[in-house]
Design a protein around this motif. Structure first.
Motif, short mmCIF file in Angstrom:
data_model
loop_
_atom_site.label_atom_id
_atom_site.label_comp_id
_atom_site.label_asym_id
_atom_site.label_seq_id
_atom_site.Cartn_x
_atom_site.Cartn_y
_atom_site.Cartn_z
N SER A 232 -31.29 -20.57 12.99
CA SER A 232 -31.61 -20.68 14.42
C SER A 232 -30.37 -20.68 15.30
N ASP A 233 -29.34 -21.39 14.89
CA ASP A 233 -28.16 -21.50 15.75
C ASP A 233 -27.23 -20.28 15.65
N GLU A 234 -27.63 -19.26 14.86
CA GLU A 234 -26.82 -18.05 14.76
C GLU A 234 -27.47 -16.86 15.45
N ILE A 235 -28.65 -17.05 16.02
CA ILE A 235 -29.32 -15.93 16.68
C ILE A 235 -28.50 -15.42 17.85
N GLY A 236 -27.82 -16.32 18.52
CA GLY A 236 -26.97 -15.91 19.65
C GLY A 236 -25.80 -15.04 19.24
N LEU A 237 -25.50 -14.99 17.94
CA LEU A 237 -24.40 -14.17 17.45
C LEU A 237 -24.83 -12.76 17.06
N LEU A 238 -26.13 -12.51 17.09
CA LEU A 238 -26.63 -11.18 16.73
C LEU A 238 -26.22 -10.15 17.77
N PRO A 239 -26.20 -8.85 17.38
CA PRO A 239 -25.92 -7.80 18.37
C PRO A 239 -26.90 -7.88 19.53
N GLN A 240 -26.44 -7.49 20.70
CA GLN A 240 -27.26 -7.61 21.90
C GLN A 240 -28.58 -6.88 21.78
N GLU A 241 -28.58 -5.72 21.12
CA GLU A 241 -29.83 -4.96 20.99
C GLU A 241 -30.90 -5.78 20.28
N ALA A 242 -30.49 -6.53 19.24
CA ALA A 242 -31.45 -7.37 18.53
C ALA A 242 -31.90 -8.55 19.39
N ARG A 243 -30.94 -9.21 20.03
CA ARG A 243 -31.27 -10.39 20.84
C ARG A 243 -32.20 -10.04 21.99
N ASP A 244 -31.96 -8.90 22.62
CA ASP A 244 -32.69 -8.56 23.84
C ASP A 244 -34.00 -7.82 23.61
N HIS A 245 -34.13 -7.15 22.47
CA HIS A 245 -35.26 -6.23 22.32
C HIS A 245 -36.14 -6.48 21.10
N GLU A 246 -35.81 -7.49 20.28
CA GLU A 246 -36.65 -7.73 19.11
C GLU A 246 -37.26 -9.13 19.18
N PRO A 247 -38.45 -9.29 18.61
CA PRO A 247 -39.17 -10.57 18.74
C PRO A 247 -38.44 -11.70 18.04
N PHE A 248 -38.35 -12.83 18.71
CA PHE A 248 -37.68 -14.01 18.17
C PHE A 248 -38.30 -14.43 16.85
N VAL A 249 -39.63 -14.31 16.75
CA VAL A 249 -40.32 -14.76 15.54
C VAL A 249 -39.92 -13.93 14.33
N ALA A 250 -39.42 -12.71 14.55
CA ALA A 250 -39.01 -11.86 13.43
C ALA A 250 -37.57 -12.10 13.02
N LEU A 251 -36.87 -12.96 13.74
CA LEU A 251 -35.45 -13.21 13.48
C LEU A 251 -35.18 -14.63 12.98
N ASP A 252 -35.84 -15.61 13.58
CA ASP A 252 -35.50 -17.02 13.39
C ASP A 252 -36.06 -17.56 12.07
N GLY A 253 -35.14 -17.91 11.16
CA GLY A 253 -35.55 -18.46 9.88
C GLY A 253 -35.40 -19.96 9.77
N GLY A 254 -35.17 -20.64 10.90
CA GLY A 254 -35.05 -22.10 10.87
C GLY A 254 -33.61 -22.55 10.68
N THR A 255 -33.43 -23.82 10.40
CA THR A 255 -32.10 -24.43 10.38
C THR A 255 -31.12 -23.70 9.48
N ASP A 256 -31.52 -23.41 8.24
CA ASP A 256 -30.62 -22.71 7.32
C ASP A 256 -31.05 -21.26 7.08
N GLY A 257 -32.06 -20.82 7.83
CA GLY A 257 -32.54 -19.45 7.70
C GLY A 257 -33.56 -19.25 6.59
N LEU A 258 -33.89 -20.30 5.85
CA LEU A 258 -34.74 -20.14 4.66
C LEU A 258 -36.09 -20.85 4.78
N ASP A 259 -36.44 -21.31 5.97
CA ASP A 259 -37.69 -22.04 6.13
C ASP A 259 -38.91 -21.21 5.77
N VAL A 260 -38.96 -19.97 6.23
CA VAL A 260 -40.12 -19.12 5.95
C VAL A 260 -40.14 -18.73 4.48
#
Length: 267
Positions: free
Chosen positions: A180-208
């Motif tokens: 979750s705290d690394e989403i802001g580091l993604l390329p702008q195209e991903a941050r601005d144009h792709e759904p948050f639910v498809a990116l955010d894996g939780g605290t360590d990225g492995l929740d799902v």
């Protein structure tokens, strides 16, 4: 990216002028992008419109409305996760592990690219895809219709028909795995144009992934496999998670594609 006003006023329609416009806008792969735009546009005016959208910063795949994935033209739409070339490695690992799979599930399917590619390679299979996002479900239905796939909307396994329990040969689960705290580091195209639910894996990225691993053994056929994409540093933990849930797990890496996939097999 600069606006199209930075480009000479003549509408870009020839290959050279399209390449020049894209390069001026900072597109690193201007030549390849120009080929995709010219292959999609039907008129010079449409070419100019597509170039304008790309120069304004819209991801190329959303500009042209499709992405290439294992030789297939996968339709994409605004608000739907764009399939990455690195995910082709997940498909390759699935085919290597279960070349005779008769039932395939594409979980967290997004555009349905993984399911469509698996069905294209395997031939006659029973294909089911699922996603929680209505926009993804609509997009995936168009992409898997040609191979007879069914698409379901819902949260992970809750979306699937109960009759699939114990029958799945390949469970491709390209779950979100960005911490979750690394989403802001993604390329702008991903941050601005792709759904948050498809990116955010939780605290360590492995929740799902943990949720998928807990349920997967109940849905897999004996010898069936579940495959997930991870980052390099997450792969050892992903192996442990799958093994704690009774699966035999192994990591695989493609240096060429910068791809890391972990496969879990039901004994």
């Amino acid at each position: 990216m600069p606006s199209l006003s930075a480009v000479p006023p003549s509408a870009p329609s020839s290959r050279d002028s399209v390449v020049a416009a894209l390069r001026t806008a900072g597109c690193v792969f201007a030549e390849d992008e120009a080929e995709m735009i010219l292959a999609t546009a039907r008129t010079p005016a449409e070419t100019a419109a597509l170039v304008e959208r790309r120069v304004a910063g819209l991801p190329l795949e959303l500009v042209v409305g499709w992405a290439e994935f294992r030789g297939l033209r996968i339709s994409v739409a605004p608000g739907v996760f764009v399939p990455r070339r690195r995910t082709e490695f997940l498909v390759e690992q699935a085919l290597r592990q279960a070349p005779g799979a008769a039932v395939v599930v594409d979980l967290c399917c997004g555009s349905g690219a993984v399911g469509a590619a698996l069905a294209a390679a395997l031939g006659r299979v029973e294909l089911h895809a699922a996603d929680i996002d209505p926009a993804a479900v609509r997009c995936a239905r168009g992409n898997v219709a040609g191979v007879g796939g069914q698409v379901h909307q819902g949260d992970l396994f809750e979306a699937l028909p109960g009759a699939l329990r114990g029958r799945v040969g390949i469970l491709a689960a390209n779950v979100p795995y960005v911490p979750s705290d690394e989403i802001g580091l993604l390329p702008q195209e991903a941050r601005d144009h792709e759904p948050f639910v498809a990116l955010d894996g939780g605290t360590d990225g492995l929740d799902v992934l943990r949720r998928v691993a807990a349920e997967a053994p109940h849905w897999l056929a004996p010898g069936g496999c579940v495959l997930v994409e991870t980052s390099r540093h997450q792969a050892p933990t992903a192996v442990e998670i799958l093994e704690r849930n009774g699966l035999t797990a192994r990591p695989a890496v493609s240096e060429e594609l910068c791809a890391h996939v972990v496969t879990g097999v039901r004994p």
